[in-house]
Write a protein that holds these residues in place. Structure first.
Motif, PDB file in Angstrom:
ATOM      1  N   ILE A 145       0.848  -1.207   0.000  1.00  8.88           N
ATOM      2  CA  ILE A 145       0.000   0.000   0.000  1.00  8.88           C
ATOM      3  C   ILE A 145       0.877   1.249   0.000  1.00  8.88           C
ATOM      4  N   ARG A 146       1.856   1.253   0.907  1.00 12.87           N
ATOM      5  CA  ARG A 146       2.714   2.441   1.073  1.00 12.87           C
ATOM      6  C   ARG A 146       3.475   2.749  -0.216  1.00 12.87           C
ATOM      7  N   LYS A 147       3.999   1.682  -0.841  1.00 10.66           N
ATOM      8  CA  LYS A 147       4.787   1.860  -2.070  1.00 10.66           C
ATOM      9  C   LYS A 147       3.906   2.443  -3.181  1.00 10.66           C
ATOM     10  N   ASN A 148       2.693   1.902  -3.319  1.00  6.63           N
ATOM     11  CA  ASN A 148       1.798   2.390  -4.377  1.00  6.63           C
ATOM     12  C   ASN A 148       1.433   3.855  -4.166  1.00  6.63           C
ATOM     13  N   LEU A 149       1.140   4.227  -2.915  1.00  9.07           N
ATOM     14  CA  LEU A 149       0.748   5.621  -2.645  1.00  9.07           C
ATOM     15  C   LEU A 149       1.947   6.558  -2.815  1.00  9.07           C
ATOM     16  N   THR A 150       3.120   6.089  -2.442  1.00 16.00           N
ATOM     17  CA  THR A 150       4.322   6.909  -2.637  1.00 16.00           C
ATOM     18  C   THR A 150       4.529   7.183  -4.116  1.00 16.00           C
TER      19      THR A 150
END
Lengths: 226, 226
Positions: free
Chosen positions: B24-29
């Motif tokens: 999730i974090r990677k995609n939003l970043t």
């Protein structure tokens, strides 16, 4: 605003817990010990309230106390230091609740024979503790004025399972937008049998009425012994 | 006082959650969206704080909000009504937390493309939400003055995982025995990198500094986009 539901619960774990809780409750009833489970949000004044109630009642009742916390032993130590009653700190390994089997394990450590009143200070949390019957005869929930009068709407299960609601920190009513009548009517809509006591554990206001209720409940338990 | 430990935790569920959170974090970043997870006790002022922050920031950032609650849709509706931003109410079926997989399911409903800032208002609870990485870039915890300065000692994991602590309701400091320095030093012992903002969501005091911090974090995320 839109909405999404992301999970459903498995009910069987609660059914099994309910059976264990009934055994605890039956055993304590038979030996004439009233078991009260105190629940609330963190910081609503559970420990302060319990210390004040125990100090008012300890001349009339033989009282024991158990305290659930994730890590620290602060609360059980505080109760023991400030009241002199025997207290047991239950560490539940980071969980947000205590269930009936955990309570049963704690009761093996804490010999309850001869107690008139056993108090459980549950973990500070309005969600999980409401889901697990601990075997207590009555659930007492503390709602403190600074938390807001909307808590019953947001954590309905807690108020459905509460026999008694202590509205705490009433000495701060002037500083917060808290309407006691609104809180009460929301709770009564969830649980028409709920009983209310407005209190200030800090000033002592209202605590005598709570003690009278506890004494009457102890009498009820003891009158059932054959 | 005596002590008993009644359970140990299975760590594997957290390891699996951590992997989902990283995705999730990677995609939003990669899409330049800062994801903040707001946590606290019930009644500490999460929704009031979020409404105030969003109204200060919405002219400068494209903001989305998701709200986790057990049953009601009060908070998401309140945020939508009072700020005009798009809000999603996540019902988690009575659980005390939201994990990364539940967050991912909510993100399927809530298209985050084009958002500069996505805010998650977690469930009011100091135990379970701390255990589950939601995929947020930063965890923001609100500690309100009426709760007491001992909360970090009693709920240590929450403060270990908090990047920022908002000390809220500072307009009521005169009415409670709350020592901000004691709270800070307890938190810093758990997490030396924690950042503090004293605020009153009610009066607006201190909120500009929080907005500046959020704007700087959004810049950091966006500066990483190639």
């Amino acid at each position: 605003m839109s909405e999404v539901r992301v999970i459903t619960i498995n009910q069987s774990v609660f059914a099994q817990n309910d059976r264990s809780a009934e055994i605890i409750r039956k055993n304590l009833t038979e030996q004439g010990t009233l078991f009260l489970n105190f629940m609330s949000s963190p910081g609503s004044g559970k420990t302060t309230t319990l210390v004040a109630l125990i100090n008012r009642l300890k001349g009339r009742l033989n009282i024991g106390e158990m305290d659930v916390d994730i890590e620290s032993s602060l609360d059980a130590q505080r109760v023991a230091d400030l009241t002199g009653v025997r207290s047991l700190q239950i560490h539940n390994g980071g969980l947000c609740h205590i269930d009936a089997d955990m309570t049963a394990r704690a009761l093996v450590e804490y010999d309850t024979k001869g107690l008139d009143l056993l108090i459980l200070e549950n973990i500070g949390n309005l969600v999980c503790p409401a889901e697990f019957d601990t075997g207590a005869h009555k659930n007492v929930t503390i709602l403190s004025v600074p938390e807001g009068d909307d808590k019953p709407l947001k954590y309905p299960l807690m108020y459905q399972v509460s026999d008694v609601v202590l509205i705490n920190k009433i000495d701060t009513l002037d500083y917060f937008d808290f309407n006691p009548e609104k809180a009460k009517s929301s709770i009564l809509a969830l649980n028409p049998n709920a009983v209310f006591f407005p209190i200030s554990a800090k000033t002592g206001e209202g605590l005598d009425a709570v003690c009278d209720w506890i004494l009457a409940e102890v009498d009820t338990i003891k009158s059932g012994i054959l």
